[in-house]
Scaffold this motif. Structure first.
Motif, PDB file in Angstrom:
ATOM      1  N   THR A  84     -14.819 -37.059  -9.217  1.00  0.00           N
ATOM      2  CA  THR A  84     -15.698 -36.389  -8.252  1.00  0.00           C
ATOM      3  C   THR A  84     -14.918 -36.230  -6.940  1.00  0.00           C
ATOM      4  O   THR A  84     -13.832 -36.818  -6.786  1.00  0.00           O
ATOM      5  CB  THR A  84     -16.950 -37.247  -7.925  1.00  0.00           C
ATOM      6  OG1 THR A  84     -16.518 -38.477  -7.339  1.00  0.00           O
ATOM      7  CG2 THR A  84     -17.816 -37.534  -9.136  1.00  0.00           C
ATOM      8  N   GLY A  85     -15.510 -35.497  -6.028  1.00  0.00           N
ATOM      9  CA  GLY A  85     -14.920 -35.418  -4.692  1.00  0.00           C
ATOM     10  C   GLY A  85     -14.937 -36.782  -4.026  1.00  0.00           C
ATOM     11  O   GLY A  85     -13.980 -37.190  -3.359  1.00  0.00           O
ATOM     12  N   MET A  86     -16.035 -37.522  -4.233  1.00  0.00           N
ATOM     13  CA  MET A  86     -16.120 -38.853  -3.620  1.00  0.00           C
ATOM     14  C   MET A  86     -15.046 -39.787  -4.160  1.00  0.00           C
ATOM     15  O   MET A  86     -14.550 -40.644  -3.430  1.00  0.00           O
ATOM     16  CB  MET A  86     -17.514 -39.470  -3.825  1.00  0.00           C
ATOM     17  CG  MET A  86     -18.629 -38.847  -2.987  1.00  0.00           C
ATOM     18  SD  MET A  86     -18.188 -38.419  -1.286  1.00  0.00           S
ATOM     19  CE  MET A  86     -17.653 -39.997  -0.664  1.00  0.00           C
ATOM     20  N   TYR A 109     -19.052 -34.581   5.875  1.00  0.00           N
ATOM     21  CA  TYR A 109     -19.881 -34.554   4.664  1.00  0.00           C
ATOM     22  C   TYR A 109     -20.692 -35.859   4.564  1.00  0.00           C
ATOM     23  O   TYR A 109     -20.148 -36.949   4.742  1.00  0.00           O
ATOM     24  CB  TYR A 109     -18.976 -34.367   3.445  1.00  0.00           C
ATOM     25  CG  TYR A 109     -19.725 -34.370   2.145  1.00  0.00           C
ATOM     26  CD1 TYR A 109     -20.530 -33.304   1.792  1.00  0.00           C
ATOM     27  CD2 TYR A 109     -19.651 -35.455   1.274  1.00  0.00           C
ATOM     28  CE1 TYR A 109     -21.241 -33.319   0.599  1.00  0.00           C
ATOM     29  CE2 TYR A 109     -20.351 -35.475   0.090  1.00  0.00           C
ATOM     30  CZ  TYR A 109     -21.146 -34.394  -0.244  1.00  0.00           C
ATOM     31  OH  TYR A 109     -21.846 -34.421  -1.417  1.00  0.00           O
ATOM     32  N   THR A 112     -19.383 -38.724   2.415  1.00  0.00           N
ATOM     33  CA  THR A 112     -18.185 -39.344   2.990  1.00  0.00           C
ATOM     34  C   THR A 112     -18.603 -40.276   4.127  1.00  0.00           C
ATOM     35  O   THR A 112     -18.116 -41.408   4.245  1.00  0.00           O
ATOM     36  CB  THR A 112     -17.223 -38.252   3.523  1.00  0.00           C
ATOM     37  OG1 THR A 112     -16.943 -37.349   2.465  1.00  0.00           O
ATOM     38  CG2 THR A 112     -15.927 -38.846   4.037  1.00  0.00           C
ATOM     39  N   GLU A 152     -12.191 -32.827   8.766  1.00  0.00           N
ATOM     40  CA  GLU A 152     -12.977 -31.953   7.904  1.00  0.00           C
ATOM     41  C   GLU A 152     -13.311 -30.720   8.735  1.00  0.00           C
ATOM     42  O   GLU A 152     -14.010 -30.824   9.741  1.00  0.00           O
ATOM     43  CB  GLU A 152     -14.253 -32.692   7.474  1.00  0.00           C
ATOM     44  CG  GLU A 152     -14.907 -32.103   6.254  1.00  0.00           C
ATOM     45  CD  GLU A 152     -16.177 -32.859   5.868  1.00  0.00           C
ATOM     46  OE1 GLU A 152     -16.091 -34.071   5.573  1.00  0.00           O
ATOM     47  OE2 GLU A 152     -17.247 -32.235   5.883  1.00  0.00           O
ATOM     48  N   ASP A 181      -9.974 -32.759   4.480  1.00  0.00           N
ATOM     49  CA  ASP A 181     -10.875 -32.368   3.402  1.00  0.00           C
ATOM     50  C   ASP A 181     -10.976 -30.846   3.482  1.00  0.00           C
ATOM     51  O   ASP A 181     -11.591 -30.311   4.396  1.00  0.00           O
ATOM     52  CB  ASP A 181     -12.240 -33.047   3.604  1.00  0.00           C
ATOM     53  CG  ASP A 181     -13.218 -32.737   2.471  1.00  0.00           C
ATOM     54  OD1 ASP A 181     -13.076 -31.674   1.833  1.00  0.00           O
ATOM     55  OD2 ASP A 181     -14.139 -33.545   2.236  1.00  0.00           O
ATOM     56  N   THR A 183     -12.311 -28.730   1.335  1.00  0.00           N
ATOM     57  CA  THR A 183     -13.305 -28.220   0.385  1.00  0.00           C
ATOM     58  C   THR A 183     -13.932 -26.896   0.826  1.00  0.00           C
ATOM     59  O   THR A 183     -14.123 -25.992   0.020  1.00  0.00           O
ATOM     60  CB  THR A 183     -14.426 -29.273   0.185  1.00  0.00           C
ATOM     61  OG1 THR A 183     -13.842 -30.469  -0.324  1.00  0.00           O
ATOM     62  CG2 THR A 183     -15.493 -28.781  -0.766  1.00  0.00           C
ATOM     63  N   PHE A 184     -14.285 -26.791   2.106  1.00  0.00           N
ATOM     64  CA  PHE A 184     -15.056 -25.629   2.563  1.00  0.00           C
ATOM     65  C   PHE A 184     -14.266 -24.322   2.549  1.00  0.00           C
ATOM     66  O   PHE A 184     -14.843 -23.267   2.351  1.00  0.00           O
ATOM     67  CB  PHE A 184     -15.617 -25.882   3.978  1.00  0.00           C
ATOM     68  CG  PHE A 184     -17.003 -26.457   3.961  1.00  0.00           C
ATOM     69  CD1 PHE A 184     -17.357 -27.408   3.026  1.00  0.00           C
ATOM     70  CD2 PHE A 184     -17.965 -26.044   4.874  1.00  0.00           C
ATOM     71  CE1 PHE A 184     -18.638 -27.943   2.988  1.00  0.00           C
ATOM     72  CE2 PHE A 184     -19.248 -26.567   4.847  1.00  0.00           C
ATOM     73  CZ  PHE A 184     -19.590 -27.512   3.919  1.00  0.00           C
ATOM     74  N   SER A 203     -13.423 -31.580  -2.970  1.00  0.00           N
ATOM     75  CA  SER A 203     -14.417 -31.696  -4.014  1.00  0.00           C
ATOM     76  C   SER A 203     -14.212 -30.418  -4.825  1.00  0.00           C
ATOM     77  O   SER A 203     -14.558 -29.326  -4.374  1.00  0.00           O
ATOM     78  CB  SER A 203     -15.823 -31.750  -3.413  1.00  0.00           C
ATOM     79  OG  SER A 203     -16.761 -31.537  -4.441  1.00  0.00           O
ATOM     80  N   THR A 205     -15.792 -29.660  -7.265  1.00  0.00           N
ATOM     81  CA  THR A 205     -17.158 -29.261  -7.609  1.00  0.00           C
ATOM     82  C   THR A 205     -17.528 -27.935  -6.948  1.00  0.00           C
ATOM     83  O   THR A 205     -18.350 -27.184  -7.478  1.00  0.00           O
ATOM     84  CB  THR A 205     -18.139 -30.344  -7.078  1.00  0.00           C
ATOM     85  OG1 THR A 205     -17.693 -31.627  -7.478  1.00  0.00           O
ATOM     86  CG2 THR A 205     -19.553 -30.103  -7.544  1.00  0.00           C
ATOM     87  N   LYS A 206     -16.936 -27.673  -5.810  1.00  0.00           N
ATOM     88  CA  LYS A 206     -17.360 -26.553  -4.975  1.00  0.00           C
ATOM     89  C   LYS A 206     -16.556 -25.295  -5.329  1.00  0.00           C
ATOM     90  O   LYS A 206     -16.559 -24.889  -6.471  1.00  0.00           O
ATOM     91  CB  LYS A 206     -17.246 -26.948  -3.501  1.00  0.00           C
ATOM     92  CG  LYS A 206     -17.774 -28.357  -3.193  1.00  0.00           C
ATOM     93  CD  LYS A 206     -19.268 -28.502  -3.415  1.00  0.00           C
ATOM     94  CE  LYS A 206     -19.736 -29.960  -3.399  1.00  0.00           C
ATOM     95  NZ  LYS A 206     -19.330 -30.758  -2.245  1.00  0.00           N
ATOM     96  N   LEU A 335     -22.634 -26.433  -2.994  1.00  0.00           N
ATOM     97  CA  LEU A 335     -22.123 -25.201  -2.411  1.00  0.00           C
ATOM     98  C   LEU A 335     -20.925 -24.714  -3.211  1.00  0.00           C
ATOM     99  O   LEU A 335     -20.425 -25.416  -4.078  1.00  0.00           O
ATOM    100  CB  LEU A 335     -21.681 -25.461  -0.955  1.00  0.00           C
ATOM    101  CG  LEU A 335     -20.587 -26.524  -0.787  1.00  0.00           C
ATOM    102  CD1 LEU A 335     -19.303 -25.913  -0.246  1.00  0.00           C
ATOM    103  CD2 LEU A 335     -21.051 -27.609   0.163  1.00  0.00           C
TER     104      LEU A 335
HETATM  105  C1  LIG Z   1     -19.283 -32.127  -1.926  1.00  0.00           C
HETATM  106  C2  LIG Z   1     -18.305 -32.612  -0.939  1.00  0.00           C
HETATM  107  C3  LIG Z   1     -17.668 -33.851  -1.098  1.00  0.00           C
HETATM  108  C4  LIG Z   1     -18.001 -34.795  -2.243  1.00  0.00           C
HETATM  109  O1  LIG Z   1     -17.723 -34.230  -3.477  1.00  0.00           O
HETATM  110  P1  LIG Z   1     -18.503 -34.581  -4.850  1.00  0.00           P
HETATM  111  O2  LIG Z   1     -17.804 -33.736  -5.847  1.00  0.00           O
HETATM  112  O3  LIG Z   1     -19.938 -34.235  -4.648  1.00  0.00           O
HETATM  113  O4  LIG Z   1     -18.326 -36.040  -5.082  1.00  0.00           O
HETATM  114  C5  LIG Z   1     -16.736 -34.226  -0.154  1.00  0.00           C
HETATM  115  N1  LIG Z   1     -16.445 -33.435   0.903  1.00  0.00           N
HETATM  116  C6  LIG Z   1     -17.046 -32.239   1.095  1.00  0.00           C
HETATM  117  C7  LIG Z   1     -16.681 -31.412   2.269  1.00  0.00           C
HETATM  118  C8  LIG Z   1     -17.989 -31.787   0.176  1.00  0.00           C
HETATM  119  O5  LIG Z   1     -18.589 -30.609   0.386  1.00  0.00           O
END
Ligand SMILES: *Cc1c(COP(=O)(O)O)cnc(C)c1O
Length: 390
Positions: A84-86, A109, A112, A152, A181, A183-184, A203, A205-206, A335
């Motif tokens: 996971t991102g976490m 986040y 976090t 972030e 981070d 991710t965005f 993450s 996931t995004k 997201l």
């Molecule tokens: C979603 C997210 C995380 C955590 O990721 P998971 O995949 O939900 O564990 C960390 N940082 C940011 C910026 C995120 O949007």
């Protein structure tokens, strides 16, 4: 076969590397896509020889393909894909120890924040949560014990920017590690390593996966030393991404560039529409000239991304009305997927923060966050319009 080595060349453009880097590895049947290797264990030819993988917790060919792809896109030396991102964030925290002090944003986040404030603080780590949109706050927070600065940007949900180059300069002067981070914005729109950052986390996931059908994360290293430590930690802590999930993210990554273009186009149109709507108090989107850090966004980022928030006029019942009346924008956390999502950070994504911390970060009952998908902007605007005017 020349394809694999040529297509992994760092000289190739981003979109080309998205499709090819790490992917062309199957010499058994010359499969054009990466096979999924669910095997937990790999047999040895003799007591000295295996084919580079022995046990999937420590390494897996499907996961390695994903890791090579992300490392190439981010411009890092090495990547480790996590469950996971976490777990990516967790891995990085293990580079430090109790007593160490880490400076980060007050609007990072929510998950976090919870890991830092509730779990690692109990273990003796120290954190300062400051408004990092003003770099002077970062400088002022440095103590004898400071070891790292966690960046972030843009922040969630109010889209405040951190001046990465300025923070890196402060960090370098004191020998501190910087982690971003990313991710965005993804490596398509923001290049932390090119600004001197030491480690990048995501993450996946995004946006990297992009289809809201997997959870995952990654840590990308720029130095040999960090690469070795991260590899050791992901294996020791048992945080590696599953081969199936890694395969899904790898498939998503192939369209990252074109998806980000479509996401951004929609977000800009939606932001402009919201800014002109009488029921909207203000819009937080770095692409708007009204954003206080619009100029920084133009120089630091290669685009404005597709996350935005706005303050709705009225009270919590209005927030509920709008959030439940949209048809295309699904009321959901998370997201970065092709489908548009709407949420109330105060009631949903940022619930893991204390109410006081939420207010300090500028989140109100009237804050609504959008993850703009890749649907046609006209349809997204029509959907928001009918919800606002319902
Ligand atoms: C979603 C997210 C995380 C955590 O990721 P998971 O995949 O939900 O564990 C960390 N940082 C940011 C910026 C995120 O949007």
């Amino acid at each position: 076969m020349a394809a694999a080595s040529d297509s992994n060349s760092d000289a190739m453009k981003f979109e080309t590397r998205s499709v090819h880097a790490g992917v062309d590895i199957d010499t058994t049947f010359n499969s054009c896509t990466t096979p999924i290797y669910p095997a937990s264990t790999f047999y040895w030819e003799d007591l000295e020889t295996n084919k580079g993988f022995d046990y999937t917790r420590s390494g897996n060919p499907t996961r390695r393909a994903l890791e090579d792809n992300i490392a190439s896109l981010e411009g890092g030396l090495s990547c480790r894909a996590t469950s996971t991102g976490m777990s990516a964030v967790l891995t990085v925290l293990h580079l430090f120890q109790p007593g160490d002090h880490i400076i980060t944003g007050h609007d990072i986040y929510g998950g976090t924040y919870r890991l830092f404030a509730e779990i690692f603080t109990k273990m003796g780590y120290q954190f300062s949560f400051v408004d990092m949109s003003d770099t002077a706050n970062v400088q002022a927070a440095i103590t004898e014990a400071t070891k790292a600065i966690w960046i972030e940007t843009p922040s969630n949900p109010l889209m405040r920017l951190v001046d990465i180059a300025a923070v890196v300069e402060i960090a370098k002067a004191k020998g501190l590690t910087t982690i971003a981070d990313n991710t965005f914005l993804t490596p398509y729109l923001q290049r932390p390593f090119e600004m001197g950052v030491d480690l990048v986390v995501h993450s996946t996931t995004k946006y990297l996966n992009g289809h809201s059908d997997v959870v995952g994360g990654c840590v990308v290293s720029k130095s040999e030393e960090h690469a070795e430590q991260v590899d050791f930690l992901v294996n020791s802590l048992g945080l590696g991404n599953s081969p199936f999930d890694a395969w899904l993210v790898l498939r998503g990554l192939k369209t990252l560039g074109p998806r980000m273009e479509a996401h951004q186009k929609g977000a800009m149109a939606v932001a402009k529409f919201l800014e002109s709507h009488p029921q909207v108090d203000r819009v937080y989107f770095p692409g708007l000239e009204s954003h206080p850090q619009h100029e920084l966004a133009k120089t630091q980022q290669k685009g404005f991304g597709a996350m935005l928030s706005f303050e709705l006029k009225g009270d919590k019942t209005d927030t509920e009305r709008v959030c439940t009346k949209t048809r295309l924008f699904l009321l959901a956390e998370s997201l970065g997927g092709v489908q548009s999502l709407i949420c109330s950070p105060d009631c949903m994504t940022h619930l893991s923060m204390e109410p006081e911390a939420r207010r300090k970060a500028g989140i109100t009952t009237q804050t609504i966050r959008l993850s703009v998908g890749i649907e046609h902007p006209d349809d997204l605007i029509a959907d928001l319009k009918q919800a606002l005017e319902s």
